[in-house]
Scaffold this motif. Structure first.
Motif, short mmCIF file in Angstrom:
data_model
loop_
_atom_site.label_atom_id
_atom_site.label_comp_id
_atom_site.label_asym_id
_atom_site.label_seq_id
_atom_site.Cartn_x
_atom_site.Cartn_y
_atom_site.Cartn_z
N MET A 116 62.46 5.02 -38.95
CA MET A 116 62.28 6.40 -39.38
C MET A 116 63.61 7.14 -39.25
O MET A 116 64.26 7.09 -38.20
N LYS A 117 63.98 7.82 -40.33
CA LYS A 117 65.27 8.52 -40.34
C LYS A 117 65.19 9.73 -41.26
O LYS A 117 64.21 9.93 -41.98
N GLU A 152 65.81 15.05 -36.52
CA GLU A 152 66.96 14.25 -36.10
C GLU A 152 67.55 14.79 -34.80
O GLU A 152 67.87 14.02 -33.87
N ALA A 153 67.63 16.10 -34.68
CA ALA A 153 68.20 16.71 -33.47
C ALA A 153 67.29 16.45 -32.26
O ALA A 153 67.76 16.14 -31.16
N ALA A 154 65.96 16.53 -32.47
CA ALA A 154 65.03 16.27 -31.37
C ALA A 154 65.10 14.81 -30.94
O ALA A 154 65.04 14.50 -29.73
N VAL A 170 64.92 6.40 -35.47
CA VAL A 170 64.03 5.59 -34.65
C VAL A 170 63.88 4.24 -35.34
O VAL A 170 63.23 4.12 -36.39
N GLY A 171 64.53 3.23 -34.77
CA GLY A 171 64.56 1.93 -35.42
C GLY A 171 63.26 1.16 -35.24
O GLY A 171 62.43 1.47 -34.37
N ARG A 172 63.10 0.14 -36.06
CA ARG A 172 61.94 -0.75 -35.91
C ARG A 172 62.02 -1.43 -34.55
O ARG A 172 63.07 -1.92 -34.14
N GLY A 173 60.91 -1.45 -33.84
CA GLY A 173 60.89 -2.06 -32.52
C GLY A 173 61.28 -1.12 -31.40
O GLY A 173 61.19 -1.51 -30.23
N ASP A 174 61.69 0.12 -31.74
CA ASP A 174 62.04 1.08 -30.68
C ASP A 174 60.81 1.66 -29.99
O ASP A 174 60.85 2.01 -28.81
#
Length: 359
Positions: A116-117, A152-154, A170-174
């Protein structure tokens, strides 16, 4: 309500239950009409009582936790901190660490299916923002389905707190999304294990205690959601509960592991939740009584007292004994349990003496 723990008796078996060892008589009859002993009296009598009848079945069960499922890593990596078995993990806490980075539990029904970006939209973004808000990173954050600059800031503030690289993505697997807090049932990957896509890292479950019991295939009526049960826990304490549903047999198609037993595995929720099973030995056996039907305050006699009547009208009767005389009265029959049968009819009352076909 008084509850029996006898084996379940089929409601449709009244005729079979009363036919053996009783007389088939003509309809009607006056004094001495059904007598088997001297002066037309039966060889034995029983008393009409008012009682509670309960159809039930008791089986063994074991304490467990609801909704077991495996957590798999969507990316390759090395387990640097293994999951802690038995631990309860809540929102914002790490389930385990992969490549020296925490894999964090967040709440929500939508699984983490992508990175997610900024620029992304969707229900996964919405539940991420709700978690950021509830974890205390909501300053300036507008909670919606858009991954904007505020999101993004949060995320950066959250990543800084976690000692992660502040990418704002938030990357995959994070993260792992689950409906609520979870209990770690088992660590399927140990420290230093290499894991990859579709490899289970740990098994989790709800923190809600349940009792699982195995019923026979013929007991399908007892598996209905909401069926009342009484559970005698290993400590001897009796707790009411209800059937929450059925689960796959253990060891079948990636379920809980174990031995492929035939039957229906039922999951029972205890009244009182986690407090009800607090301090109980999960390795010990519990006793589960399933209640399929109950009749309170009915008139009942031993099954052997009911007589099947011949004639056009057929039906059932009771030989009422009064002193040295007896009289056949017609009755309606109902539920059968514990060797007693529900009866009703004109003039029938508590305390009456009725003939019994066999002493």
């Amino acid at each position: 309500m008084k509850r029996s723990t006898s084996a379940l008796v089929a409601l449709g078996a009244v005729t079979a239950a009363v036919a053996g060892g009783v007389l088939f008589l003509g309809a009607g009859g006056g004094a001495g009409a059904a007598g088997e002993g001297t002066d037309g009296l039966p060889p034995a009598t029983a008393t009409v009582v008012r009682t509670d009848l309960v159809l039930s079945k008791t089986v063994d069960g074991r304490i467990d936790f609801a909704r077991r499922r495996a957590v798999k890593s969507p990316v390759e990596g090395t387990v640097t901190v293994a999951a802690a078995e038995g631990r309860t993990v809540r929102r914002g806490e790490a389930l385990y660490e992969l490549n020296d980075k925490p894999v964090t539990l967040l709440y929500g029904p939508v699984p983490a299916f992508r990175e997610m970006k900024k620029g992304h939209r969707g229900s996964d973004v919405l539940q991420l923002e709700r978690n950021l808000r509830d974890l205390g990173y909501g300053a300036g954050l507008y909670v919606d389905t858009e991954y904007g600059e505020d999101t993004e800031a949060a995320v950066k503030r959250w990543q800084k707190h976690l000692n992660r690289e502040t990418t704002g993505r938030v990357g995959r697997g994070d993260v792992v999304f689950q409906p609520g807090e979870v209990k770690v049932v088992s660590a399927d990957a140990a420290l230093a294990d290499q894991v990859g896509p579709d490899a289970p890292v740990l098994t989790i479950a709800s923190t809600q205690p349940v009792v699982r019991a195995l019923l026979e295939q013929t007991d399908g009526a007892l598996t209905a959601r909401g069926t009342q049960v009484e559970v005698t826990l290993p400590s001897g304490k009796t707790v009411p509960g209800k059937v929450a549903g059925t689960v796959r047999p253990e060891g079948e198609d990636g379920a809980e592991g174990g031995g492929g037993q035939e039957g229906i595995t039922v999951e029972v929720v205890l009244d009182g939740g986690s407090r009800a099973a607090s301090g109980e030995d999960a390795e010990a056996t519990a006793s589960v009584t399933f209640v399929s039907e109950a009749r309170e305050g009915v008139l009942a006699v031993p099954v052997e007292a009911v007589v099947a009547l011949r004639g056009e009208n057929g039906g059932y009767g009771l030989q009422v004994v009064r002193g040295r005389t007896s009289e056949m009265i017609r009755v309606k029959t109902g539920m059968t349990a514990d060797g007693r049968i529900e009866v009703s009819g004109a003039g029938l009352r508590v305390g009456m003496k009725v003939g019994v076909a066999k002493p």
